[in-house]
Design an enzyme around this catalytic site. Structure first.
Site, short mmCIF file in Angstrom:
data_model
loop_
_atom_site.label_atom_id
_atom_site.label_comp_id
_atom_site.label_asym_id
_atom_site.label_seq_id
_atom_site.Cartn_x
_atom_site.Cartn_y
_atom_site.Cartn_z
N ASN A 157 14.93 -11.01 4.98
CA ASN A 157 15.31 -9.63 4.44
C ASN A 157 16.32 -8.86 5.32
OD1 ASN A 157 13.43 -8.89 5.79
ND2 ASN A 157 12.56 -7.84 4.06
N ALA B 202 11.18 2.10 6.08
CA ALA B 202 10.32 0.98 6.31
C ALA B 202 10.77 0.48 7.60
CB ALA B 202 10.76 -0.13 5.11
N ARG B 203 11.96 -0.54 7.80
CA ARG B 203 12.42 -0.69 8.98
C ARG B 203 13.65 -0.95 9.05
NH1 ARG B 203 8.26 0.20 10.63
NH2 ARG B 203 6.30 -1.27 11.33
N HIS C 84 11.86 8.56 13.34
CA HIS C 84 10.57 7.48 13.21
C HIS C 84 9.40 8.63 13.19
CE1 HIS C 84 9.24 3.20 13.31
NE2 HIS C 84 8.44 4.02 12.62
N GLU D 9 16.08 0.89 17.19
CA GLU D 9 16.06 2.48 17.61
C GLU D 9 15.43 2.76 18.84
OE1 GLU D 9 11.90 3.22 15.30
OE2 GLU D 9 13.40 2.79 14.01
N ARG E 56 0.79 -1.13 0.10
CA ARG E 56 -0.22 0.06 0.04
C ARG E 56 0.99 1.25 0.11
NH1 ARG E 56 -5.60 -0.46 1.66
NH2 ARG E 56 -6.10 -2.80 2.00
N ILE E 57 1.84 1.25 0.92
CA ILE E 57 2.68 2.46 0.99
C ILE E 57 3.70 2.53 -0.40
CG2 ILE E 57 4.33 3.76 2.31
CD1 ILE E 57 3.27 2.11 4.86
N ALA F 298 9.30 -2.11 2.18
CA ALA F 298 9.09 -3.86 2.57
C ALA F 298 9.02 -3.76 4.15
CB ALA F 298 9.77 -4.56 1.94
#
Length: 329
Positions: free
Chosen positions: A212, A234-235, A295, A264, A155-156, A205
């Site tokens: 990953n 993302a991450r 973030h 983080e 979606r993003i 992702a």
């Protein structure tokens, strides 16, 4: 039914109050400073909404909720790495998270970081603060002349693809599944083409353990253009930050912008002298080629309101049907 919201930030209290009136909920909010493991908070409580992203929650916490007959714990975010889902299940609890609250908020930040790094605005502003207004910069590449690569076209990622496509960029993307409707504004490619062709690589992702982790690493960075930029909204686990630092020092890539960092919880909301991670400190020192935001992708009025409203709707649905859209356990 009685609901509590824990880990509520100062700016969120008015949003909760407004929606509380709309839904006519019996709701009590507690600030981030409140110890969420204080058992007295959960007496006669049916539902818990949590904005906690740092405290690790496992058996002790969920057994406590079970003792108080809490029906559902709703994590007011998509990422729930801080929660032991096996512990939730072991204690016979149910947990839902919040998803799809504002793809546009994250995409806007990705666009802002990409445009700013591409035009070297951070370096220019740094020079300006030193009263250096010389125009000795190289000519910049217009965004419509850039190839935008998107890793993770959900979606993003789809929203980001549309944004860049509307600016005239050629957009390519990698995703395990392909949506035919997306082919109107992006071309699906394999990972090798994504890495080698992208002028700006944007990570959207989810992090999948054993799949990953550190997908952006030394080997992959060697395949990128030396003028390439990487944007990670993302991450943090997707990126080997040490490899990024070295790639920038060695001019293997041109810049890195991120809104997330691995571990983080030990970095963001800290003062610089409290940070012990030397790799992160090195990245900070590489400013303005490395830009780190703490973030803030979802720090918009719309996103925060949607988060709360989706959490409320999870509770309403669970109360009626014993399940809800984003039920994880």
């Amino acid at each position: 039914m009685k609901i509590i919201a824990v880990g509520v930030r100062d700016k969120e209290f008015p949003l909760y109050e407004k929606l509380k009136e709309k839904y006519n909920f019996d709701l009590t909010c507690y600030p981030v400073e409140q110890d969420i493991c204080d058992e007295s908070l959960y007496e006669n409580i049916d539902y818990v909404i949590s904005g906690n992203t740092t405290t690790k929650l496992s058996d002790d916490y969920f057994s406590m909720l079970k003792r108080h007959n809490v029906k559902l714990f709703v994590a007011k975010m998509t990422g729930i790495a801080q929660i032991d889902l096996a512990a939730v299940k072991r204690n016979g609890m149910h947990l839902a998270n919040v998803q799809n609250y504002s793809p546009n908020a994250i995409s806007e930040l990705a666009l802002a970081l990409a445009l700013s790094l591409n035009r070297n605005l951070f370096q220019i502003q740094l020079n300006n603060r030193n009263y250096n207004f010389r125009l000795d910069y190289p000519y910049f590449k217009e965004i419509r002349d850039c190839v935008i690569g998107i890793y993770g076209v959900g979606r993003i990622g789809t929203t980001t693809a549309k944004l860049f496509s509307s600016l005239g960029s050629r957009v390519i993307g990698y995703n395990p599944t392909i949506r035919e409707e997306n082919k109107a504004f992006l071309t699906y490619v394999d990972m090798d083409r994504l890495i080698s062709e992208s002028d700006i690589l944007i990570l959207h992702a989810p992090y999948v353990k054993n799949s990953n982790y550190h997908i952006i690493n030394d080997e992959l960075l060697e395949k990128m253009k030396s003028t390439a930029l990487i944007i990670n909204v993302a991450r943090g686990e997707l990126v080997d930050l040490k490899a990024i630092n070295q790639a920038i020092i060695n001019n293997k890539i041109a810049g890195y912008g991120c809104d997330v960092i691995e571990n983080e919880q030990n970095i963001f909301a800290k003062k610089f002298d409290e940070i012990t991670d030397m790799v992160v400190k090195q990245a900070i020192d590489l400013y303005p080629k490395v830009i780190i935001t703490p973030h803030i992708g979802a720090h918009t009025i719309t996103a925060r309101t949607n988060q709360i409203e989706i959490a409320f709707n999870q509770i309403i649905e669970f109360e009626k049907e014993g399940k809800c859209q984003y039920l994880q356990v």
